[in-house]
Design a protein around this motif. Structure first.
Motif, short mmCIF file in Angstrom:
data_model
loop_
_atom_site.label_atom_id
_atom_site.label_comp_id
_atom_site.label_asym_id
_atom_site.label_seq_id
_atom_site.Cartn_x
_atom_site.Cartn_y
_atom_site.Cartn_z
N LYS A 25 21.75 -15.81 8.82
CA LYS A 25 20.78 -14.74 8.61
C LYS A 25 21.43 -13.38 8.81
O LYS A 25 22.42 -13.25 9.53
N ALA A 26 20.83 -12.37 8.21
CA ALA A 26 21.31 -11.00 8.37
C ALA A 26 21.34 -10.64 9.85
O ALA A 26 20.40 -10.93 10.59
N GLY A 27 22.44 -10.06 10.30
CA GLY A 27 22.59 -9.65 11.69
C GLY A 27 23.16 -10.73 12.59
O GLY A 27 23.57 -10.45 13.71
N ASP A 28 23.20 -11.99 12.12
CA ASP A 28 23.75 -13.07 12.94
C ASP A 28 25.27 -13.05 12.93
O ASP A 28 25.91 -12.54 12.01
N VAL A 29 25.83 -13.66 13.97
CA VAL A 29 27.28 -13.72 14.16
C VAL A 29 27.72 -15.17 14.09
O VAL A 29 27.03 -16.06 14.59
N VAL A 30 28.88 -15.40 13.47
CA VAL A 30 29.42 -16.75 13.37
C VAL A 30 30.90 -16.71 13.77
O VAL A 30 31.61 -15.75 13.49
N ALA A 31 31.34 -17.76 14.48
CA ALA A 31 32.75 -17.90 14.83
C ALA A 31 33.35 -18.92 13.87
O ALA A 31 32.76 -19.97 13.62
N VAL A 32 34.51 -18.59 13.33
CA VAL A 32 35.16 -19.48 12.38
C VAL A 32 36.61 -19.72 12.81
O VAL A 32 37.24 -18.85 13.39
N ASP A 33 37.12 -20.91 12.51
CA ASP A 33 38.53 -21.23 12.77
C ASP A 33 39.34 -20.79 11.57
O ASP A 33 38.97 -21.07 10.44
N GLY A 34 40.43 -20.12 11.82
CA GLY A 34 41.27 -19.68 10.73
C GLY A 34 42.21 -18.57 11.16
O GLY A 34 42.35 -18.30 12.36
N GLU A 35 42.83 -17.97 10.18
CA GLU A 35 43.81 -16.92 10.46
C GLU A 35 43.62 -15.78 9.47
O GLU A 35 43.55 -16.01 8.26
N LEU A 36 43.52 -14.58 10.00
CA LEU A 36 43.44 -13.40 9.15
C LEU A 36 44.82 -13.18 8.53
O LEU A 36 45.79 -12.93 9.23
N VAL A 37 44.88 -13.31 7.21
CA VAL A 37 46.14 -13.18 6.50
C VAL A 37 46.39 -11.73 6.11
O VAL A 37 47.50 -11.22 6.22
N GLU A 38 45.31 -11.07 5.66
CA GLU A 38 45.44 -9.70 5.18
C GLU A 38 44.07 -9.03 5.19
O GLU A 38 43.05 -9.69 5.00
N GLU A 39 44.07 -7.73 5.42
CA GLU A 39 42.84 -6.96 5.32
C GLU A 39 42.98 -6.01 4.14
O GLU A 39 43.86 -5.15 4.13
N LEU A 40 42.13 -6.21 3.14
CA LEU A 40 42.13 -5.36 1.96
C LEU A 40 41.07 -4.27 2.13
O LEU A 40 40.28 -4.32 3.07
N GLY A 41 41.01 -3.36 1.22
CA GLY A 41 40.01 -2.30 1.29
C GLY A 41 38.58 -2.82 1.24
O GLY A 41 37.69 -2.26 1.85
N ASP A 42 38.37 -3.93 0.51
CA ASP A 42 37.02 -4.45 0.33
C ASP A 42 36.80 -5.86 0.86
O ASP A 42 35.71 -6.42 0.70
N ALA A 43 37.83 -6.48 1.48
CA ALA A 43 37.68 -7.87 1.93
C ALA A 43 38.68 -8.22 3.02
O ALA A 43 39.73 -7.59 3.16
N TYR A 44 38.31 -9.26 3.78
CA TYR A 44 39.22 -9.88 4.75
C TYR A 44 39.73 -11.15 4.09
O TYR A 44 38.93 -11.97 3.63
N VAL A 45 41.05 -11.35 4.04
CA VAL A 45 41.62 -12.56 3.47
C VAL A 45 41.92 -13.49 4.64
O VAL A 45 42.72 -13.16 5.52
N ILE A 46 41.24 -14.64 4.65
CA ILE A 46 41.32 -15.58 5.77
C ILE A 46 41.80 -16.93 5.29
O ILE A 46 41.30 -17.47 4.30
N ASP A 47 42.80 -17.48 5.99
CA ASP A 47 43.32 -18.83 5.71
C ASP A 47 42.59 -19.80 6.62
O ASP A 47 42.71 -19.73 7.84
#
Length: 85
Positions: A25-47
């Motif tokens: 839902k809007a405003g909710d927080v989720v924890a995910v397993d992975g690795e931030l590969v790169e941060e672009l201007g409009d997106a987070y690239v996650i492996d």
């Protein structure tokens, strides 16, 4: 794998990771397993265990320790869900 924390900032309920994923839902927080590969201007690239995908910044806000480089899976963290769109 590290835990990343993503908040749904879209204003709508979103599905986590894929169309049939956990609804977040809007405003909710989720924890995910992975690795931030790169941060672009409009997106987070996650492996996520070899599957690399972009999480749009207009939908998700990355926070916590993962904001400097960690991951994404699909476990709700301190809220009622998580989503990806």
């Amino acid at each position: 794998m590290a835990k990343l924390t993503l908040k749904n900032i879209s204003g709508d309920t979103r599905s986590l990771g894929r169309p049939d994923g956990l609804p977040v839902k809007a405003g909710d927080v989720v924890a995910v397993d992975g690795e931030l590969v790169e941060e672009l201007g409009d997106a987070y690239v996650i492996d996520q265990a070899g599957q690399v995908r972009a999480w749009p910044k207009e939908t998700w806000k990355l926070s916590g320790a993962g904001a400097s480089g960690a991951g994404a899976s699909g476990t709700a963290a301190g809220s009622k869900g998580g989503a990806e769109s």
